[in-house]
Design a protein around this motif. Structure first.
Motif, PDB file in Angstrom:
ATOM      1  N   GLN A  57      -0.525   4.781  -3.555  1.00 41.26           N
ATOM      2  CA  GLN A  57      -0.846   6.168  -3.242  1.00 41.26           C
ATOM      3  C   GLN A  57      -1.224   6.930  -4.498  1.00 41.26           C
ATOM      4  O   GLN A  57      -2.188   7.693  -4.503  1.00 41.26           O
ATOM      5  CB  GLN A  57       0.338   6.842  -2.556  1.00 41.26           C
ATOM      6  CG  GLN A  57       0.052   8.266  -2.140  1.00 41.26           C
ATOM      7  CD  GLN A  57       1.238   8.914  -1.455  1.00 41.26           C
ATOM      8  OE1 GLN A  57       2.320   8.375  -1.410  1.00 41.26           O
ATOM      9  NE2 GLN A  57       1.012  10.085  -0.913  1.00 41.26           N
ATOM     10  N   SER A  58      -0.502   6.702  -5.562  1.00 41.26           N
ATOM     11  CA  SER A  58      -0.744   7.422  -6.812  1.00 41.26           C
ATOM     12  C   SER A  58      -2.086   7.072  -7.424  1.00 41.26           C
ATOM     13  O   SER A  58      -2.819   7.935  -7.896  1.00 41.26           O
ATOM     14  CB  SER A  58       0.349   7.132  -7.835  1.00 41.26           C
ATOM     15  OG  SER A  58       1.587   7.580  -7.366  1.00 41.26           O
ATOM     16  N   PHE A  59      -2.410   5.800  -7.435  1.00 36.68           N
ATOM     17  CA  PHE A  59      -3.627   5.361  -8.108  1.00 36.68           C
ATOM     18  C   PHE A  59      -4.768   5.087  -7.150  1.00 36.68           C
ATOM     19  O   PHE A  59      -5.905   4.948  -7.583  1.00 36.68           O
ATOM     20  CB  PHE A  59      -3.339   4.093  -8.940  1.00 36.68           C
ATOM     21  CG  PHE A  59      -2.384   4.352 -10.065  1.00 36.68           C
ATOM     22  CD1 PHE A  59      -2.799   5.053 -11.191  1.00 36.68           C
ATOM     23  CD2 PHE A  59      -1.083   3.910  -9.993  1.00 36.68           C
ATOM     24  CE1 PHE A  59      -1.925   5.298 -12.218  1.00 36.68           C
ATOM     25  CE2 PHE A  59      -0.202   4.158 -11.028  1.00 36.68           C
ATOM     26  CZ  PHE A  59      -0.622   4.854 -12.145  1.00 36.68           C
ATOM     27  N   LEU A  84      -2.098  -4.431   4.524  1.00 34.71           N
ATOM     28  CA  LEU A  84      -2.896  -3.203   4.514  1.00 34.71           C
ATOM     29  C   LEU A  84      -3.116  -2.714   3.088  1.00 34.71           C
ATOM     30  O   LEU A  84      -4.226  -2.307   2.731  1.00 34.71           O
ATOM     31  CB  LEU A  84      -2.209  -2.124   5.355  1.00 34.71           C
ATOM     32  CG  LEU A  84      -2.262  -2.344   6.864  1.00 34.71           C
ATOM     33  CD1 LEU A  84      -1.294  -1.403   7.571  1.00 34.71           C
ATOM     34  CD2 LEU A  84      -3.675  -2.174   7.385  1.00 34.71           C
ATOM     35  N   LEU A  85      -2.086  -2.755   2.278  1.00 31.11           N
ATOM     36  CA  LEU A  85      -2.225  -2.344   0.880  1.00 31.11           C
ATOM     37  C   LEU A  85      -3.197  -3.259   0.142  1.00 31.11           C
ATOM     38  O   LEU A  85      -4.029  -2.797  -0.641  1.00 31.11           O
ATOM     39  CB  LEU A  85      -0.866  -2.329   0.171  1.00 31.11           C
ATOM     40  CG  LEU A  85       0.101  -1.228   0.623  1.00 31.11           C
ATOM     41  CD1 LEU A  85       1.459  -1.403  -0.059  1.00 31.11           C
ATOM     42  CD2 LEU A  85      -0.472   0.153   0.335  1.00 31.11           C
ATOM     43  N   VAL A 137       7.912   0.818  -3.911  1.00 31.68           N
ATOM     44  CA  VAL A 137       7.201   0.929  -5.184  1.00 31.68           C
ATOM     45  C   VAL A 137       5.709   0.660  -4.977  1.00 31.68           C
ATOM     46  O   VAL A 137       4.851   1.390  -5.488  1.00 31.68           O
ATOM     47  CB  VAL A 137       7.794  -0.034  -6.240  1.00 31.68           C
ATOM     48  CG1 VAL A 137       6.923  -0.112  -7.477  1.00 31.68           C
ATOM     49  CG2 VAL A 137       9.210   0.404  -6.605  1.00 31.68           C
ATOM     50  N   ALA A 138       5.390  -0.389  -4.220  1.00 31.51           N
ATOM     51  CA  ALA A 138       3.990  -0.733  -3.963  1.00 31.51           C
ATOM     52  C   ALA A 138       3.271   0.411  -3.242  1.00 31.51           C
ATOM     53  O   ALA A 138       2.131   0.745  -3.580  1.00 31.51           O
ATOM     54  CB  ALA A 138       3.905  -2.015  -3.145  1.00 31.51           C
ATOM     55  N   LEU A 139       3.932   1.023  -2.255  1.00 28.81           N
ATOM     56  CA  LEU A 139       3.338   2.163  -1.550  1.00 28.81           C
ATOM     57  C   LEU A 139       3.120   3.337  -2.491  1.00 28.81           C
ATOM     58  O   LEU A 139       2.066   3.978  -2.470  1.00 28.81           O
ATOM     59  CB  LEU A 139       4.230   2.590  -0.383  1.00 28.81           C
ATOM     60  CG  LEU A 139       4.111   1.784   0.896  1.00 28.81           C
ATOM     61  CD1 LEU A 139       5.281   2.089   1.830  1.00 28.81           C
ATOM     62  CD2 LEU A 139       2.790   2.051   1.594  1.00 28.81           C
ATOM     63  N   GLY A 162      -6.556  -2.281   0.742  1.00 28.29           N
ATOM     64  CA  GLY A 162      -6.899  -0.943   0.280  1.00 28.29           C
ATOM     65  C   GLY A 162      -6.702   0.145   1.316  1.00 28.29           C
ATOM     66  O   GLY A 162      -7.178   1.260   1.157  1.00 28.29           O
ATOM     67  N   PHE A 163      -5.970  -0.140   2.391  1.00 25.18           N
ATOM     68  CA  PHE A 163      -5.770   0.826   3.467  1.00 25.18           C
ATOM     69  C   PHE A 163      -4.419   1.526   3.307  1.00 25.18           C
ATOM     70  O   PHE A 163      -3.491   1.330   4.088  1.00 25.18           O
ATOM     71  CB  PHE A 163      -5.864   0.122   4.818  1.00 25.18           C
ATOM     72  CG  PHE A 163      -7.143  -0.646   4.994  1.00 25.18           C
ATOM     73  CD1 PHE A 163      -8.347   0.016   5.128  1.00 25.18           C
ATOM     74  CD2 PHE A 163      -7.141  -2.028   4.993  1.00 25.18           C
ATOM     75  CE1 PHE A 163      -9.529  -0.678   5.277  1.00 25.18           C
ATOM     76  CE2 PHE A 163      -8.320  -2.737   5.143  1.00 25.18           C
ATOM     77  CZ  PHE A 163      -9.518  -2.066   5.282  1.00 25.18           C
ATOM     78  N   VAL A 164      -4.328   2.346   2.268  1.00 21.85           N
ATOM     79  CA  VAL A 164      -3.067   2.993   1.911  1.00 21.85           C
ATOM     80  C   VAL A 164      -2.572   3.907   3.023  1.00 21.85           C
ATOM     81  O   VAL A 164      -1.392   3.883   3.383  1.00 21.85           O
ATOM     82  CB  VAL A 164      -3.214   3.764   0.580  1.00 21.85           C
ATOM     83  CG1 VAL A 164      -1.939   4.512   0.232  1.00 21.85           C
ATOM     84  CG2 VAL A 164      -3.616   2.819  -0.540  1.00 21.85           C
TER      85      VAL A 164
END
Length: 172
Positions: free
Chosen positions: A163-165, A128-129, A157-159, A132-134
């Motif tokens: 989410q941040s960027f 999903l990441l 960390v990846a999540l 691009g489906f955060v």
């Protein structure tokens, strides 16, 4: 002497297709299914379920979608793990599969009693990441935690980074 012609049931055909899958003989499996169709045999949900799982593994998105439609027409549903595999496949497919990828995770909440290994959850979240489906990745992560599994540190960390960027970055 009366000759009785026997016809395999859906579970028998599903087992035959699964045997072909183990040997990666898709052409033979499809020939079998087409011959059965010619003989007037309709494919049941069990057979179609095995076939859709195989197509997902092969990343044959359109074909898997067609078989899913056939399952839906018969009023059947896929096993929980198959729904997650579909979610992963659609999210990794990129453009054109966004709607399907967003719908597939909805099945995650459908059968909470069935627990999955954390690795399966993490692979789906990474898929999903990568697509691009955060938001959906976070939702699946919450389901994973609800079922008693903790996210690994690299996944956290990846999540957080996604989410941040809000970036569409592949996760390895």
């Amino acid at each position: 002497m009366t000759v009785v012609k026997l016809s395999p049931d859906d579970l028998c055909i599903a087992s035959m297709v699964a045997a072909y899958e183990k040997k990666n003989l898709l052409d033979k499996a499809l020939n079998l299914l087409m011959q059965l169709e010619k003989d007037g045999r309709e494919h049941g949900v069990a057979t179609l379920g095995v076939l859709v799982n195989w197509l997902v593994k092969l990343q044959l998105i359109d074909e898997a979608g067609q078989v899913l439609g056939m399952i839906a027409e018969k009023g059947g549903s896929l096993p929980f793990k198959s729904l997650l595999s579909l979610c992963d496949m659609y999210s990794r497919a990129g453009t054109g599969a966004e709607k399907k990828a967003r719908q597939a995770p909805g099945g995650v909440e459908a059968e909470e009693e069935e627990l999955l290994a954390p690795l399966v959850f993490e692979n789906i979240i990474k898929g999903l990441l990568a697509g691009g489906f955060v938001h959906d990745a976070q939702r699946v992560c919450r389901v994973m935690e609800t079922q008693g599994f903790a996210a690994s540190q690299p996944l956290k960390v990846a999540l957080s980074v996604s989410q941040s960027f809000g970036l569409n970055r592949p996760v390895k």
